[in-house]
Design a protein around this motif. Sequence first.
Motif, PDB file in Angstrom:
ATOM      1  N   ILE A  31       4.439  -7.729 -10.168  1.00 36.40           N
ATOM      2  CA  ILE A  31       5.076  -6.545 -10.748  1.00 36.40           C
ATOM      3  C   ILE A  31       6.568  -6.765 -10.903  1.00 36.40           C
ATOM      4  CG2 ILE A  31       5.596  -4.100 -10.416  1.00 36.40           C
ATOM      5  CD1 ILE A  31       3.029  -3.876  -8.815  1.00 36.40           C
ATOM      6  N   ASN A  32       7.075  -6.510 -12.096  1.00 36.16           N
ATOM      7  CA  ASN A  32       8.510  -6.583 -12.337  1.00 36.16           C
ATOM      8  C   ASN A  32       9.119  -5.239 -12.707  1.00 36.16           C
ATOM      9  OD1 ASN A  32       9.685  -9.454 -12.199  1.00 36.16           O
ATOM     10  ND2 ASN A  32       7.724  -9.734 -13.251  1.00 36.16           N
ATOM     11  N   ALA A  33       8.291  -4.279 -13.012  1.00 33.67           N
ATOM     12  CA  ALA A  33       8.811  -2.963 -13.357  1.00 33.67           C
ATOM     13  C   ALA A  33       7.773  -1.909 -13.010  1.00 33.67           C
ATOM     14  CB  ALA A  33       9.143  -2.892 -14.843  1.00 33.67           C
ATOM     15  N   MET A  34       8.259  -0.761 -12.587  1.00 30.97           N
ATOM     16  CA  MET A  34       7.384   0.378 -12.331  1.00 30.97           C
ATOM     17  C   MET A  34       8.005   1.611 -12.952  1.00 30.97           C
ATOM     18  SD  MET A  34       5.970  -0.263  -8.474  1.00 30.97           S
ATOM     19  CE  MET A  34       4.641   0.921  -8.708  1.00 30.97           C
ATOM     20  N   GLY A  35       7.136   2.475 -13.441  1.00 32.05           N
ATOM     21  CA  GLY A  35       7.621   3.670 -14.103  1.00 32.05           C
ATOM     22  C   GLY A  35       6.864   4.903 -13.669  1.00 32.05           C
ATOM     23  N   TRP A  36       7.513   6.033 -13.835  1.00 25.15           N
ATOM     24  CA  TRP A  36       6.862   7.328 -13.658  1.00 25.15           C
ATOM     25  C   TRP A  36       6.775   7.997 -15.036  1.00 25.15           C
ATOM     26  CZ3 TRP A  36       4.388   9.291  -9.594  1.00 25.15           C
ATOM     27  CH2 TRP A  36       4.648   8.778  -8.319  1.00 25.15           C
ATOM     28  N   TYR A  37       5.577   8.467 -15.354  1.00 26.34           N
ATOM     29  CA  TYR A  37       5.342   9.179 -16.604  1.00 26.34           C
ATOM     30  C   TYR A  37       4.759  10.547 -16.277  1.00 26.34           C
ATOM     31  CZ  TYR A  37       6.117   5.077 -19.515  1.00 26.34           C
ATOM     32  OH  TYR A  37       6.693   4.016 -20.165  1.00 26.34           O
ATOM     33  N   ARG A  38       4.780  11.424 -17.259  1.00 27.50           N
ATOM     34  CA  ARG A  38       4.115  12.698 -17.098  1.00 27.50           C
ATOM     35  C   ARG A  38       3.482  13.112 -18.417  1.00 27.50           C
ATOM     36  NH1 ARG A  38       9.350  16.720 -16.233  1.00 27.50           N
ATOM     37  NH2 ARG A  38      10.163  16.610 -18.374  1.00 27.50           N
ATOM     38  N   GLY A  54      13.368  -4.254  -9.386  1.00 25.61           N
ATOM     39  CA  GLY A  54      13.658  -3.682  -8.080  1.00 25.61           C
ATOM     40  C   GLY A  54      15.042  -3.109  -7.921  1.00 25.61           C
ATOM     41  N   VAL A  55      15.810  -3.094  -8.999  1.00 26.71           N
ATOM     42  CA  VAL A  55      17.220  -2.721  -8.879  1.00 26.71           C
ATOM     43  C   VAL A  55      17.641  -1.700  -9.918  1.00 26.71           C
ATOM     44  CG1 VAL A  55      19.586  -3.573  -8.939  1.00 26.71           C
ATOM     45  CG2 VAL A  55      17.793  -4.973  -7.917  1.00 26.71           C
ATOM     46  N   THR A  56      17.360  -1.969 -11.177  1.00 29.56           N
ATOM     47  CA  THR A  56      17.847  -1.129 -12.274  1.00 29.56           C
ATOM     48  C   THR A  56      16.952   0.097 -12.422  1.00 29.56           C
ATOM     49  OG1 THR A  56      18.660  -3.095 -13.417  1.00 29.56           O
ATOM     50  CG2 THR A  56      18.419  -1.066 -14.698  1.00 29.56           C
ATOM     51  N   ILE A  57      17.562   1.257 -12.399  1.00 33.36           N
ATOM     52  CA  ILE A  57      16.819   2.511 -12.514  1.00 33.36           C
ATOM     53  C   ILE A  57      17.355   3.296 -13.704  1.00 33.36           C
ATOM     54  CG2 ILE A  57      16.186   4.668 -11.376  1.00 33.36           C
ATOM     55  CD1 ILE A  57      16.565   3.271  -8.702  1.00 33.36           C
ATOM     56  N   GLY A  65      19.776  13.725 -13.316  1.00 37.18           N
ATOM     57  CA  GLY A  65      20.501  14.607 -12.417  1.00 37.18           C
ATOM     58  C   GLY A  65      19.611  15.420 -11.508  1.00 37.18           C
ATOM     59  N   ARG A  66      18.316  15.462 -11.813  1.00 36.92           N
ATOM     60  CA  ARG A  66      17.372  16.226 -10.989  1.00 36.92           C
ATOM     61  C   ARG A  66      16.359  15.331 -10.281  1.00 36.92           C
ATOM     62  NH1 ARG A  66      13.901  19.604 -13.235  1.00 36.92           N
ATOM     63  NH2 ARG A  66      13.826  18.617 -15.277  1.00 36.92           N
ATOM     64  N   CYS A  67      16.228  14.098 -10.736  1.00 37.60           N
ATOM     65  CA  CYS A  67      15.225  13.198 -10.181  1.00 37.60           C
ATOM     66  C   CYS A  67      15.871  11.923  -9.651  1.00 37.60           C
ATOM     67  CB  CYS A  67      14.182  12.815 -11.243  1.00 37.60           C
ATOM     68  SG  CYS A  67      13.072  14.152 -11.677  1.00 37.60           S
ATOM     69  N   THR A  68      15.257  11.390  -8.619  1.00 37.15           N
ATOM     70  CA  THR A  68      15.725  10.131  -8.038  1.00 37.15           C
ATOM     71  C   THR A  68      14.525   9.242  -7.755  1.00 37.15           C
ATOM     72  OG1 THR A  68      17.594  11.249  -6.977  1.00 37.15           O
ATOM     73  CG2 THR A  68      17.031   9.041  -6.185  1.00 37.15           C
ATOM     74  N   ILE A  69      14.596   8.011  -8.236  1.00 36.84           N
ATOM     75  CA  ILE A  69      13.544   7.027  -7.972  1.00 36.84           C
ATOM     76  C   ILE A  69      14.045   6.072  -6.894  1.00 36.84           C
ATOM     77  CG2 ILE A  69      12.289   5.058  -8.920  1.00 36.84           C
ATOM     78  CD1 ILE A  69      12.202   6.542 -11.582  1.00 36.84           C
ATOM     79  N   SER A  70      13.188   5.775  -5.943  1.00 41.35           N
ATOM     80  CA  SER A  70      13.513   4.798  -4.916  1.00 41.35           C
ATOM     81  C   SER A  70      12.264   3.977  -4.625  1.00 41.35           C
ATOM     82  CB  SER A  70      14.028   5.472  -3.651  1.00 41.35           C
ATOM     83  OG  SER A  70      13.060   6.372  -3.135  1.00 41.35           O
TER      84      SER A  70
END
Length: 125
Positions: A31-38, A54-57, A65-70
Motif C-alpha cells: 500500500i502506498n496510498a489510502m483514502g476516505w470516500y463517502r 504515509g506522509v502527505t495528506i 478544517g473539520r477533518c483530520t486523517i492520521s
Amino acid sequence: QVQLVESGGGLVQAGGSLRLSCAASGSIFSINAMGWYRQAPGKQRELVGMITDGVTIEYADSVKGRCTISISRDNAKNTVYLQMNNLKPEDTAVYYCAARALPGTAAAAGQYDYWGQGTQVTVSS
C-alpha cells in the motif's frame, strides 16, 4: 491482497464529532496510498481525504478544517483514522476506506485497488 475494515460510524447531532477507523491487513507493504470516500444516497462516491506515502495528506474542500486523517502502524496492520468535527447534516453518507498500490495522489475512486465495506454516518439536524 489487502483487507480493509471500517468502524466508528453512527448517529450524531449536528456539531458533534466522530472518529472513523480503517484497519488494513494482509499485504500492507504493497500500500502506498489510502483514502476516505463517502457516498450519500443518490450521489456519486466522493473523496473526503487521502494519505499518500504515509506522509502527505490532502482533504476535499468540503471537509477542510473539520477533518483530520492520521495513521498508526504495527508489524501486521495499519490503521487509518478519520476524525470528523463540527459535523453537518450534509455529511450524512456511507464512508469507505480505500487503498492503492501505486504511489502518488489519486482522487478518483477508480484509482484505488481495495475497498472496505463502508460504515454509515448519519448527522441529525
